[in-house]
Design a protein around this motif. Structure first.
Motif, PDB file in Angstrom:
ATOM      1  N   LEU A   1       4.257   4.874  10.588  1.00 24.30           N
ATOM      2  CA  LEU A   1       5.047   5.696   9.668  1.00 24.30           C
ATOM      3  C   LEU A   1       4.173   6.361   8.612  1.00 24.30           C
ATOM      4  CD1 LEU A   1       8.201   3.430   9.193  1.00 24.30           C
ATOM      5  CD2 LEU A   1       8.060   5.599  10.434  1.00 24.30           C
TER       6      LEU A   1
ATOM      7  N   THR B   1       7.072   7.631   2.760  1.00 19.56           N
ATOM      8  CA  THR B   1       7.496   6.470   3.541  1.00 19.56           C
ATOM      9  C   THR B   1       7.918   5.351   2.595  1.00 19.56           C
ATOM     10  OG1 THR B   1       5.916   7.038   5.280  1.00 19.56           O
ATOM     11  CG2 THR B   1       6.836   4.821   5.328  1.00 19.56           C
TER      12      THR B   1
ATOM     13  N   THR C   1      12.506   2.180   4.756  1.00 16.70           N
ATOM     14  CA  THR C   1      12.320   2.792   6.067  1.00 16.70           C
ATOM     15  C   THR C   1      11.482   1.890   6.965  1.00 16.70           C
ATOM     16  OG1 THR C   1      12.431   5.009   5.093  1.00 16.70           O
ATOM     17  CG2 THR C   1      11.454   4.828   7.286  1.00 16.70           C
TER      18      THR C   1
ATOM     19  N   LYS D   1      12.798   0.073  10.477  1.00 15.54           N
ATOM     20  CA  LYS D   1      12.141   0.303  11.765  1.00 15.54           C
ATOM     21  C   LYS D   1      11.551  -0.994  12.326  1.00 15.54           C
ATOM     22  CE  LYS D   1      12.345   4.910  12.226  1.00 15.54           C
ATOM     23  NZ  LYS D   1      12.864   5.614  13.429  1.00 15.54           N
TER      24      LYS D   1
END
Length: 222
Positions: A17, A26, A30, A34
């Motif tokens: 990311l 980022t 997040t 993920k």
């Protein structure tokens, strides 16, 4: 889920990311989404986003530093105190860079992270890299200085960074370059083929004539 598995999952997700979106863009949420872990796990294992960024870089730079020191040891032993040619120094660095991502993820991710270290690095990351890995880069720079005595220090600084920028840009866009080479020139290019072509370019850049001094500005009339 074992602790080591949790840490690995967080690091794997974070580095991809960060490479895709950058550091600021980022968020920890997040990453946790993920990675399928909760925010408490990130705080427990890393303590902060800054520490997580540093840990992502350390996964690459720890093995790189060990390998690069060892490779430079071998070069210095071979040359027994004599000046190591510039081409051999650059070749050794390139070979070491290529070896490290094979133990982790892709070369493209590694190069994108290095690019971010220059373009988006905050003070904490610069300090972390300098404190933990500065010795190997200082050693390499000193050997390059011996190999290029004709260059002023400031000129050598700029040329090394131009070379680094060229390598990072080329290898971080590896997939696109391979597609272009195959579609437009019918060439199937491996990473080592690309390095073979890149080597004379960066050596020539380091050995290029010095630029002319800036023209003197005419004095202003009083």
């Amino acid at each position: 889920m074992a602790q080591t598995d949790t840490v690995t999952r967080i690091l794997d997700t974070a580095e991809v990311l960060f490479a895709e979106r950058g550091f600021a863009e980022t968020s920890l949420r997040t990453i946790t989404s993920k990675a399928r872990v909760n925010l408490a796990a990130v705080n427990y294992h890393f303590g902060s986003k800054k520490a997580l960024i540093q840990a992502v870089f350390s996964r690459y730079l720890d093995p790189f530093t060990v390998r690069f020191h060892h490779a430079l040891d071998e070069l210095e032993a071979q040359h027994a105190g004599a000046v190591i040619p510039l081409e051999q120094l650059l070749e050794t660095m390139a070979r070491t860079v290529l070896e490290v991502p094979a133990e982790k993820h892709s070369l493209k991710v590694f190069m994108k992270l290095l690019g971010l270290a220059y373009s988006q690095a905050q003070g904490h990351l610069r300090r972390h890299i300098q404190e933990e890995y500065g010795s190997v880069f200082t050693r390499f720079t000193d050997l390059v200085r011996r190999a290029t005595p004709e260059l002023p220090d400031a000129e050598r600084f700029w040329r090394l960074h131009f070379v680094l920028g060229t390598v990072i840009f080329t290898l971080s866009g590896l997939d696109a370059l391979r597609d272009i080479a195959e579609k437009d020139y019918h060439e199937h290019v491996s990473v080592r083929d690309l390095i073979r072509r890149l080597r004379p370019v960066v050596v020539a850049a380091m050995n290029a004539p010095l630029p002319p001094p800036p023209a003197a500005q005419p004095a202003k009339a009083s």
